[in-house]
Design a protein around this motif. Structure first.
Motif, PDB file in Angstrom:
ATOM      1  N   ASP A  53       0.850  -1.187   0.000  1.00 58.44           N
ATOM      2  CA  ASP A  53       0.000   0.000   0.000  1.00 58.44           C
ATOM      3  C   ASP A  53       0.890   1.244   0.000  1.00 58.44           C
ATOM      4  O   ASP A  53       2.122   1.127   0.097  1.00 58.44           O
ATOM      5  CB  ASP A  53      -0.932  -0.017   1.213  1.00 58.44           C
ATOM      6  CG  ASP A  53      -0.162  -0.143   2.534  1.00 58.44           C
ATOM      7  OD1 ASP A  53       0.908   0.487   2.663  1.00 58.44           O
ATOM      8  OD2 ASP A  53      -0.620  -0.870   3.425  1.00 58.44           O
ATOM      9  N   PRO A  54       0.320   2.432  -0.104  1.00 57.95           N
ATOM     10  CA  PRO A  54       1.127   3.658  -0.139  1.00 57.95           C
ATOM     11  C   PRO A  54       2.045   3.808   1.067  1.00 57.95           C
ATOM     12  O   PRO A  54       3.122   4.399   0.959  1.00 57.95           O
ATOM     13  CB  PRO A  54       0.071   4.761  -0.181  1.00 57.95           C
ATOM     14  CG  PRO A  54      -1.099   4.127  -0.847  1.00 57.95           C
ATOM     15  CD  PRO A  54      -1.117   2.720  -0.336  1.00 57.95           C
ATOM     16  N   GLY A  55       1.648   3.272   2.211  1.00 58.21           N
ATOM     17  CA  GLY A  55       2.493   3.378   3.397  1.00 58.21           C
ATOM     18  C   GLY A  55       3.713   2.486   3.339  1.00 58.21           C
ATOM     19  O   GLY A  55       4.709   2.733   4.021  1.00 58.21           O
ATOM     20  N   THR A  56       3.637   1.451   2.528  1.00 56.74           N
ATOM     21  CA  THR A  56       4.745   0.501   2.390  1.00 56.74           C
ATOM     22  C   THR A  56       5.541   0.743   1.117  1.00 56.74           C
ATOM     23  O   THR A  56       6.770   0.708   1.115  1.00 56.74           O
ATOM     24  CB  THR A  56       4.219  -0.948   2.379  1.00 56.74           C
ATOM     25  OG1 THR A  56       3.458  -1.185   3.557  1.00 56.74           O
ATOM     26  CG2 THR A  56       5.362  -1.946   2.299  1.00 56.74           C
ATOM     27  N   GLY A  57       4.840   0.992   0.035  1.00 58.83           N
ATOM     28  CA  GLY A  57       5.507   1.194  -1.248  1.00 58.83           C
ATOM     29  C   GLY A  57       6.002  -0.109  -1.828  1.00 58.83           C
ATOM     30  O   GLY A  57       5.369  -1.156  -1.684  1.00 58.83           O
ATOM     31  N   ARG A 143       3.964   9.383  -5.208  1.00 58.82           N
ATOM     32  CA  ARG A 143       3.661  10.353  -6.273  1.00 58.82           C
ATOM     33  C   ARG A 143       2.667   9.757  -7.272  1.00 58.82           C
ATOM     34  O   ARG A 143       1.723  10.430  -7.714  1.00 58.82           O
ATOM     35  CB  ARG A 143       4.941  10.792  -6.990  1.00 58.82           C
ATOM     36  CG  ARG A 143       5.811  11.739  -6.181  1.00 58.82           C
ATOM     37  CD  ARG A 143       6.813  12.444  -7.065  1.00 58.82           C
ATOM     38  NE  ARG A 143       7.799  11.524  -7.616  1.00 58.82           N
ATOM     39  CZ  ARG A 143       8.949  11.228  -7.027  1.00 58.82           C
ATOM     40  NH1 ARG A 143       9.264  11.783  -5.862  1.00 58.82           N
ATOM     41  NH2 ARG A 143       9.801  10.407  -7.588  1.00 58.82           N
ATOM     42  N   ILE A 144       2.873   8.500  -7.614  1.00 58.60           N
ATOM     43  CA  ILE A 144       1.962   7.833  -8.545  1.00 58.60           C
ATOM     44  C   ILE A 144       0.572   7.686  -7.918  1.00 58.60           C
ATOM     45  O   ILE A 144      -0.455   7.895  -8.574  1.00 58.60           O
ATOM     46  CB  ILE A 144       2.520   6.440  -8.939  1.00 58.60           C
ATOM     47  CG1 ILE A 144       3.821   6.583  -9.720  1.00 58.60           C
ATOM     48  CG2 ILE A 144       1.500   5.674  -9.781  1.00 58.60           C
ATOM     49  CD1 ILE A 144       4.520   5.260  -9.994  1.00 58.60           C
ATOM     50  N   TYR A 145       0.556   7.351  -6.642  1.00 57.36           N
ATOM     51  CA  TYR A 145      -0.712   7.167  -5.941  1.00 57.36           C
ATOM     52  C   TYR A 145      -1.492   8.484  -5.859  1.00 57.36           C
ATOM     53  O   TYR A 145      -2.718   8.507  -6.055  1.00 57.36           O
ATOM     54  CB  TYR A 145      -0.448   6.630  -4.538  1.00 57.36           C
ATOM     55  CG  TYR A 145      -1.710   6.305  -3.768  1.00 57.36           C
ATOM     56  CD1 TYR A 145      -2.555   5.274  -4.191  1.00 57.36           C
ATOM     57  CD2 TYR A 145      -2.056   7.020  -2.627  1.00 57.36           C
ATOM     58  CE1 TYR A 145      -3.713   4.975  -3.501  1.00 57.36           C
ATOM     59  CE2 TYR A 145      -3.214   6.718  -1.917  1.00 57.36           C
ATOM     60  CZ  TYR A 145      -4.038   5.694  -2.360  1.00 57.36           C
ATOM     61  OH  TYR A 145      -5.196   5.384  -1.665  1.00 57.36           O
ATOM     62  N   ASN A 160      -0.056  -0.070 -13.989  1.00 58.49           N
ATOM     63  CA  ASN A 160       1.067  -0.258 -14.909  1.00 58.49           C
ATOM     64  C   ASN A 160       2.334   0.418 -14.388  1.00 58.49           C
ATOM     65  O   ASN A 160       3.436  -0.141 -14.472  1.00 58.49           O
ATOM     66  CB  ASN A 160       0.719   0.303 -16.293  1.00 58.49           C
ATOM     67  CG  ASN A 160      -0.355  -0.509 -16.992  1.00 58.49           C
ATOM     68  OD1 ASN A 160      -0.624  -1.658 -16.625  1.00 58.49           O
ATOM     69  ND2 ASN A 160      -0.995   0.086 -18.004  1.00 58.49           N
ATOM     70  N   GLN A 161       2.183   1.621 -13.854  1.00 62.71           N
ATOM     71  CA  GLN A 161       3.348   2.357 -13.359  1.00 62.71           C
ATOM     72  C   GLN A 161       3.919   1.724 -12.086  1.00 62.71           C
ATOM     73  O   GLN A 161       5.134   1.711 -11.887  1.00 62.71           O
ATOM     74  CB  GLN A 161       2.973   3.818 -13.117  1.00 62.71           C
ATOM     75  CG  GLN A 161       2.720   4.588 -14.406  1.00 62.71           C
ATOM     76  CD  GLN A 161       2.551   6.080 -14.180  1.00 62.71           C
ATOM     77  OE1 GLN A 161       3.232   6.675 -13.344  1.00 62.71           O
ATOM     78  NE2 GLN A 161       1.633   6.698 -14.920  1.00 62.71           N
ATOM     79  N   VAL A 162       3.040   1.205 -11.257  1.00 67.68           N
ATOM     80  CA  VAL A 162       3.496   0.517 -10.046  1.00 67.68           C
ATOM     81  C   VAL A 162       4.256  -0.758 -10.423  1.00 67.68           C
ATOM     82  O   VAL A 162       5.272  -1.091  -9.811  1.00 67.68           O
ATOM     83  CB  VAL A 162       2.311   0.175  -9.122  1.00 67.68           C
ATOM     84  CG1 VAL A 162       2.739  -0.796  -8.015  1.00 67.68           C
ATOM     85  CG2 VAL A 162       1.755   1.449  -8.497  1.00 67.68           C
TER      86      VAL A 162
END
Length: 216
Positions: A53-57, A143-145, A160-162
């Protein structure tokens, strides 16, 4: 006469030195140990990066280090549930399946202690590299999120970017490992450990260990 006697002693002395030097410089190659070391390096190469998730990346289990390179004496001696991914991996798992005498078990523990000391610097450096890189990729993920939340990119574009980030993270981490020759350091320590282990086991035990190791 004295000249010839002196010359003969000198020649014999040089010959003896040459033989001694040859025996020291010629290493004994063990194909089985080499294969086991290569398998450990393949485990390192095969470590996967994941997208949390965003907190983990983007992250990897065990800081991107193969379990066999993290194993130490506590994993062999302990019987609790700590570090299950390392204790259930082929090295510790196969060691624990051997019927060792007290003397052999003590020798194995000492070898694991020496192994841990040998690879200590490489482990610390690998973890430091991982943490720095993971922090960088976490910011990229965020940034992507945020772009996805604001509607700048679609859900599919976000995915796709992730995915690209995940692949790039793994490749960059491996590149940094190779640049600092960490694989070489891990392999050297592991070969030395396996050599000590082989000396502590009987031929039958060593065969059982290597067969177990190969099947995992």
């Amino acid at each position: 006469m004295i000249f010839f006697l002196t010359l003969m002693i000198l020649v014999m002395g040089l010959s003896g030195c040459k033989k001694g030097t040859t025996s020291i410089e010629t290493p004994v190659t063990d194909d089985v140990i080499l294969a086991m070391t290569n398998q450990a390096l393949a485990d390192m190469e095969g470590k996967e990066a994941y997208a949390g998730d965003p907190g983990t990346g983007i992250y990897m289990d065990d800081d991107g280090i193969a379990p066999v390179f993290l194993a130490d004496e506590s994993d062999f001696a302990g019987d609790d549930a700590i570090r299950p991914n390392i204790r259930k991996h082929r090295l510790i798992k196969c060691l624990k399946q051997l019927s060792l005498t007290e003397i052999q078990a003590s020798a194995v523990k000492k070898s694991l202690q020496s192994y841990d000391a040998c690879k200590d610097h490489a482990v610390k450096r690998a973890k430091a590299i991982y943490l720095e890189l993971q922090a960088t990729y976490k910011k990229k993920y965020e940034r992507i999120y945020q772009a996805y939340l604001t509607g700048s990119i679609t859900q599919q574009e976000f995915k796709n970017q992730v995915e690209k980030l995940r692949i790039a993270f793994k490749h960059e981490l491996r590149k940094l490992h190779l640049k600092e020759k960490l694989d070489n350091a891990f392999a050297k320590c592991y070969r030395e450990f396996l050599g000590e282990l082989k000396s502590a086991l009987t031929a039958k035990q060593w065969k059982a260990f290597t067969e177990c190791y190969r099947k995992q």
